[in-house]
Design an enzyme around this catalytic site. Structure first.
Site, short mmCIF file in Angstrom:
data_model
loop_
_atom_site.label_atom_id
_atom_site.label_comp_id
_atom_site.label_asym_id
_atom_site.label_seq_id
_atom_site.Cartn_x
_atom_site.Cartn_y
_atom_site.Cartn_z
N ILE A 85 0.87 -1.17 0.00
CA ILE A 85 0.00 0.00 0.00
C ILE A 85 0.91 1.23 0.00
O ILE A 85 2.09 1.14 0.31
CB ILE A 85 -0.98 0.03 1.20
CG1 ILE A 85 -0.22 -0.02 2.53
CG2 ILE A 85 -1.99 -1.08 1.10
CD1 ILE A 85 -1.14 0.06 3.76
N ASP A 86 0.35 2.37 -0.37
CA ASP A 86 1.15 3.58 -0.52
C ASP A 86 1.70 4.07 0.83
O ASP A 86 1.15 3.75 1.89
CB ASP A 86 0.31 4.70 -1.14
CG ASP A 86 -0.14 4.37 -2.55
OD1 ASP A 86 0.57 3.62 -3.23
OD2 ASP A 86 -1.21 4.86 -2.95
N LYS A 87 2.74 4.87 0.75
CA LYS A 87 3.38 5.42 1.94
C LYS A 87 2.38 6.11 2.86
O LYS A 87 2.36 5.88 4.07
CB LYS A 87 4.47 6.41 1.52
CG LYS A 87 5.08 7.21 2.66
CD LYS A 87 6.03 8.27 2.16
CE LYS A 87 6.55 9.14 3.29
NZ LYS A 87 7.45 10.22 2.81
N THR A 91 -0.87 5.82 2.97
CA THR A 91 -2.07 5.04 3.26
C THR A 91 -1.77 4.15 4.46
O THR A 91 -0.71 3.54 4.53
CB THR A 91 -2.48 4.17 2.05
OG1 THR A 91 -2.77 5.01 0.94
CG2 THR A 91 -3.70 3.32 2.36
N ARG A 101 -7.10 5.81 -5.47
CA ARG A 101 -6.82 7.23 -5.67
C ARG A 101 -7.10 7.65 -7.11
O ARG A 101 -7.72 8.68 -7.36
CB ARG A 101 -5.36 7.52 -5.30
CG ARG A 101 -5.03 7.18 -3.85
CD ARG A 101 -3.54 7.19 -3.58
NE ARG A 101 -2.98 8.53 -3.69
CZ ARG A 101 -1.67 8.79 -3.61
NH1 ARG A 101 -0.80 7.79 -3.45
NH2 ARG A 101 -1.23 10.02 -3.70
#
Length: 354
Positions: free
Chosen positions: A168-170, A172, A272
């Site tokens: 998962i993104d930084k 998130t 997103r």
């Protein structure tokens, strides 16, 4: 198939001045990338070929490297417009050694939701990078996992057959599963590939949905105008990878909406990009325009309210709340849930009081 390797420095021959005095030896060059051109006949410009086969490198950066004399084809310096052909060997030579990308164990606290001999589920905080790379080589979740499992002799953090199964993104927060054994990673990876895992997210998005629930389908690929952002392309196009997101309205605030998203696929920036495509960027998502005031009257009090919201939760309001999969060895259904982190809980409460 591109093949990469690190070579020893190549020293340059010393030069003599007009007075036959030995000048200082030139800076040695180090091999950073080696690409064997796969194909037959002409393959086009070297800068385009390199950009297509090197992640995280733009064509403009490669052109600058060529202008500086760092791009070689078959051991000969070439310009960016040089035409390559099948069998050519392209090398990128730089005046500094490659960064050591081996993963080091670092004593970083982990929020472990579940753990056994095969796998572990962790709740990642917002702001933590998942995997080393792109300038973030320390302080990542992978470094923390390596420390936690440093006494497990069978776990090698540099072995791609174990470790994180998905990312998962930084910015998130939420749940991720880590495989401790090659068998577990193979099994869990196949579950993600076959789309049999269950993942839901909570998100605050700009705008008010007309419907209570819906489905977004559209290929996700790199935005040609901004390589750090993803864009949505038609599902029947050859651009990007297929992606499907299901969403459901949980609470409406007029100018924003609290939603649940369920993933069928797991593409980079999927939620997103899909929400931006629908005209509902995630609140606080700077890269996709979510830090601007997109709904509501621009009064001084409302501007101050939004400013305070962005201070409470200075990131995209996205949390990976639930994760479900079949245990790779016991074959039992496993389901996990992570509560909203403090920043998103405070943000949600502020909108509920508006």
């Amino acid at each position: 198939m591109a093949a990469y390797q690190i070579a020893s420095p190549l020293p340059s021959a010393p030069q003599l001045s007009s007075d036959d005095e030995l000048l200082e030896e030139e800076q040695p060059l180090f091999e950073h990338h080696r690409i064997v051109v796969d194909g037959v006949g002409a393959m086009g410009r070297v800068d385009k070929y390199m950009a297509d086969h090197m992640q995280h490198s733009s064509r403009s950066r490669i052109q600058r490297a060529a202008d500086a004399g760092f791009v070689y084809v078959n051991n000969v310096v070439v310009r960016s417009n040089h035409k390559v052909k099948g069998g050519d060997i392209i090398t990128l030579m730089l005046d500094r050694p490659p960064f050591d990308t081996s993963i080091e164990a670092e004593d970083i606290p982990l929020d472990i939701v579940y753990e056994d001999d095969d796998c572990m589920v962790v709740n990642k905080p917002a702001g933590m990078v998942v995997h080393p790379g792109c300038g973030n080589f320390h302080g990542t979740l992978v470094n923390a996992v390596a420390w936690h499992l440093k006494d497990v002799s069978s776990y090698d953090p540099n072995n791609p057959e174990v470790g994180l199964v998905h990312r998962i993104d930084k910015d998130t927060s939420g749940l991720l599963v880590v495989a401790k054994t090659p068998e577990a990673k193979s099994n869990l990876g196949m579950q993600f590939f076959r789309k049999t895992t269950h993942r839901t997210y909570r998100a605050l998005v700009w705008g008010n949905f007309v419907e209570d629930e819906g489905r977004v389908e559209g290929n996700i690929g790199r935005d040609p105008r901004d390589r750090q952002r993803m864009a949505v392309f038609p599902a029947d196009s050859d651009i990007g990878k297929p992606a499907v997101t299901h969403y459901k309205v949980l609470q409406r605030f007029g100018y924003t909406t609290w939603i649940e998203c369920r993933l069928e696929t797991g593409r980079t920036h999927q939620i997103r990009a899909h929400m931006k495509h629908l005209g509902h960027p995630l609140f606080g998502d700077e890269r996709y325009g979510g830090t601007q005031i997109l709904r509501g009257q621009r009064t001084a009090s409302y501007n101050a309210f939004i400013h305070n919201c962005l201070q409470l939760c200075p990131r995209q309001a996205l949390h990976a709340q639930t994760l479900g999969f079949v245990h790779p060895r016991m074959h039992e259904e496993m389901n996990f849930s992570a509560p909203l982190p403090e920043d998103m809980a405070a943000l949600l409460e502020k909108w509920q009081r508006l």
